[in-house]
Write an enzyme that holds these catalytic residues in place. Structure first.
Site: not given
Length: 649
Positions: A446, A535
């Site tokens: 991320e 995720e």
């Protein structure tokens, strides 16, 4: 060194890349190598001085630590944060000092023994300086990878060896992971000199010596590194090898490849070459074979001349015959489609923090087996070598991730950060390059990959990673917009994190399937690469229930998962190649108004007790495993094989 690099390129087909000095073989005992584990209680003190520099100004390393002030017992390996009742130690930022006095075996230090003595630290978070008997011997930046130094010249027979370590957990914009220090100067609101460590990642910044510290020996001439790659040509397994030797230019090498039972299947001589095995047992992931994680053992024997004397060194390297290939819609292991149904984890537990704990490790692997999980990502840093050893032995597939997490600011993409990132990838690949369980490298989680500097940054990091290891695909995990992600063009597999009805449209379960379908379609149409949902999930407080499902209840978490699974089942027929739940277990974070004793997205509690979602996921994962058609019969439970511990003789 240039000659050796050339051999690497020639034999293994790898492009020339920057290299760290020396190898980093996992320490194993053999007839020529001994180990002394320094786990246990160490003397400990933190530096509470305003600038955190008293230890250096007063040279605490020059004498036993207890002589310069009070010390406490601190277990190693463990994080120091939660060992005491002192809340200030839990959130301490600065230099922490460790010390251990040990008596090396006298035979190690006899001149006629021709022995090197090496100090190896499995990991210490974050920056470490090491002294032996008051003399600085090494330093290392980075909190999740091993480092070592030869210390024989600093030791005396029959005398205690005093090992002192100063470890600083401060994170800056150019560390990996990055952070910032924020000072508060309003003395009407804050004490004088008050500061806090800020980070942009969602796990607690535990600190300390997290993995084993060992002393080990080798002969003066020794096997420094081994690199193996495997391939398949019909029914023949090909094992290409390169062995580097230090300590003597006059040596010979013999190599013996043994199967799981110790039987010899191939022999060779020399530093580089290829072994061929007819009809090899392949390394298969868990639930793709009745013999997952099949390992061979490459026994390397060195005979070298040093000062007119012949010295011998032996090292055994586990090897798995397996191949990895990525197409536009599939991930292939040994030529067969592989679907990741697994988890994201953390090295995290009560009291010990990130400290290695064998009981916890074995419990987690048993839970993975029970769950029917075939894979995990080392979110968001490299895990202990001991964990990776079991992944090799059990057939658990690993996406091996570096500590590139929390890279949310433009300063994190500057040249200083880039150079350190490249070094970290070198260290990671040097450590894990021979592991059959590792099928893909992840260079970040991320990051702010929509920023313009991210394009050059990730192009460079990914190219460097591929130059060091062209045998594995490379990815990073994105939560950016599919059309604006600057790094996506350079990855082999798209990995996407999304939390529909949690961080996006919280409480609105009805939007999940539409938004998830759009996510997949947009990413695939733009990049034409296979996709892993790296995720997804929702927080659930164990024992909290509601019908209809409301946020933070076990029912809400389970409903979120079911909605995702509906779309996964549609898209895995096309280009989705995996799903990794966030998270395997609840874990500690910094305190925040959205965190109640940490992140509760685990399907297990922090104490490894199942929530409702664990049973839901177990049913799904075993169904996926049985649908693959690769198991000889239907299963709903399979035990891990007994890991082999073949020793060279």
């Amino acid at each position: 060194m240039a000659c050796l690099a050339g051999v690497v390129c020639l034999v293994l087909g790898w492009r020339l890349a920057l290299a760290l000095e020396g190898g980093m073989l996992y320490p194993r005992e053999s007839p020529s190598r001994e180990l002394k584990d320094l786990s246990g209680l160490w003397s400990f003190r933190v530096d509470w001085s305003e600038q955190r520099d008293a230890g250096f100004a007063q040279q605490w390393y020059r004498q036993p630590l207890r002589q310069s002030g009070p010390v406490m017992d601190m277990p190693v390996p463990a994080s120091f944060n939660e060992i005491t009742q002192d809340p200030s130690l839990r959130k301490y930022v600065g230099w922490a000092w460790y010390e251990k006095e040990v008596l090396p075996p006298a035979r190690w230090l006899q001149k006629e023994a021709g022995t090197r003595v090496v100090l190896r630290i499995g990991s210490a978070h974050y920056y470490s300086i090491v002294w032996v008997n008051g003399v600085q011997v090494t330093e290392h930046e980075g909190g999740h990878l091993p480092f070592e130094v030869e210390i024989g010249n600093f030791l005396q027979p029959m005398e205690l060896c005093r090992i002192t370590m100063a470890i600083n957990n401060t994170l800056t914009p150019h560390t990996l992971p990055p952070g910032t220090i924020q000072y508060f100067k309003d003395e009407s609101m804050y004490p004088k000199g008050y500061f806090v460590q800020n980070t942009k990642f969602d796990f607690f910044n535990y600190a300390g010596i997290h993995r084993p510290v060992v002393l080990y020996t080798t002969p003066l001439a020794y096997i420094d590194d081994i690199t193996v790659t495997t391939d398949l040509a019909g029914n023949v397994g090909l094992l290409q090898y390169l062995v580097s030797v230090r300590g003597s230019p006059h040596y010979s090498l013999t190599l013996t490849l043994r199967n799981r039972d110790g039987g010899v299947v191939a022999n060779a001589n020399g530093s580089a070459g290829e072994l061929k095995v007819l009809d090899p047992n392949l390394w298969w992931p868990y639930l793709m074979s009745e013999q997952p994680g099949y390992l061979y053992y490459l026994e390397v024997t060195l005979s070298a001349m040093v000062d007119g004397e012949v010295l011998e060194d032996k090292y055994t390297q586990p090897v798995g015959f397996r191949t990895v290939q990525v197409t536009s819609t599939q991930f292939l292991v040994n030529g067969k489609p592989f679907y990741f149904h697994g988890v994201n984890k953390h090295e995290d537990a009560d009291i010990r923090g990130k400290g290695l704990d064998w009981s916890l490790i074995v419990k987690d692997f048993n839970l993975l087996r029970w769950l029917g999980a075939n894979s995990f990502r080392t979110s968001h840093y490299p895990y202990a070598e001991e964990i990776m050893e079991l992944c090799d032995a059990y057939g658990i597939v690993v996406i091996d991730e570096c500590p590139g997490v929390g890279m949310r600011d433009r300063t994190n993409f500057e040249n200083k950060s880039l150079q350190h990132h490249l070094t970290v990838m070198e260290e990671l690949i040097r450590r894990d390059k021979n592991r059959p369980s590792v099928v893909m490298w992840s260079v970040a989680n991320e990051p702010a990959s929509e920023l313009a500097p991210a394009a050059y940054y990730f192009k460079t990091v990914i190219a460097h990673t591929k130059a060091m290891d062209p045998t594995r695909p490379v990815t990073f995990i994105s939560n950016a917009n599919y059309a604006r992600d600057q790094g996506a063009p350079y990855v082999d597999v798209i990995c996407v994190n999304s939390y529909f009805s949690w961080y996006h449209d919280p409480g609105h379960l009805e939007v999940i399937q539409l938004q998830l379908n759009s996510q997949f379609e947009n990413w695939y149409k733009t990049h034409q690469k296979p996709i892993i949902q790296s995720e997804y999930g929702a927080d659930a407080v164990a024992g909290l229930h509601s019908d209809p499902p409301l946020m933070f209840t076990e029912e809400y978490q389970a409903t979120v998962l079911k909605a995702y699974h509906t779309i996964f089942d549609q898209k895995r027929k096309e280009y989705v190649i995996g799903e990794l739940i966030w998270n395997f277990a609840d874990f500690m974070t910094e305190q925040a108004t959205t965190r109640v004793l940490g992140n509760k997205k685990g399907i297990f509690t922090r104490q490894r007790q199942p929530k409702s979602a664990a049973f839901l996921l177990k049913e799904r994962y075993w169904k996926l495993a049985n649908e693959s058609g690769l198991l000889p019969s239907k299963h709903d439970d399979v035990c891990f094989p007994q890991p082999q511990a073949f020793k060279c003789t």
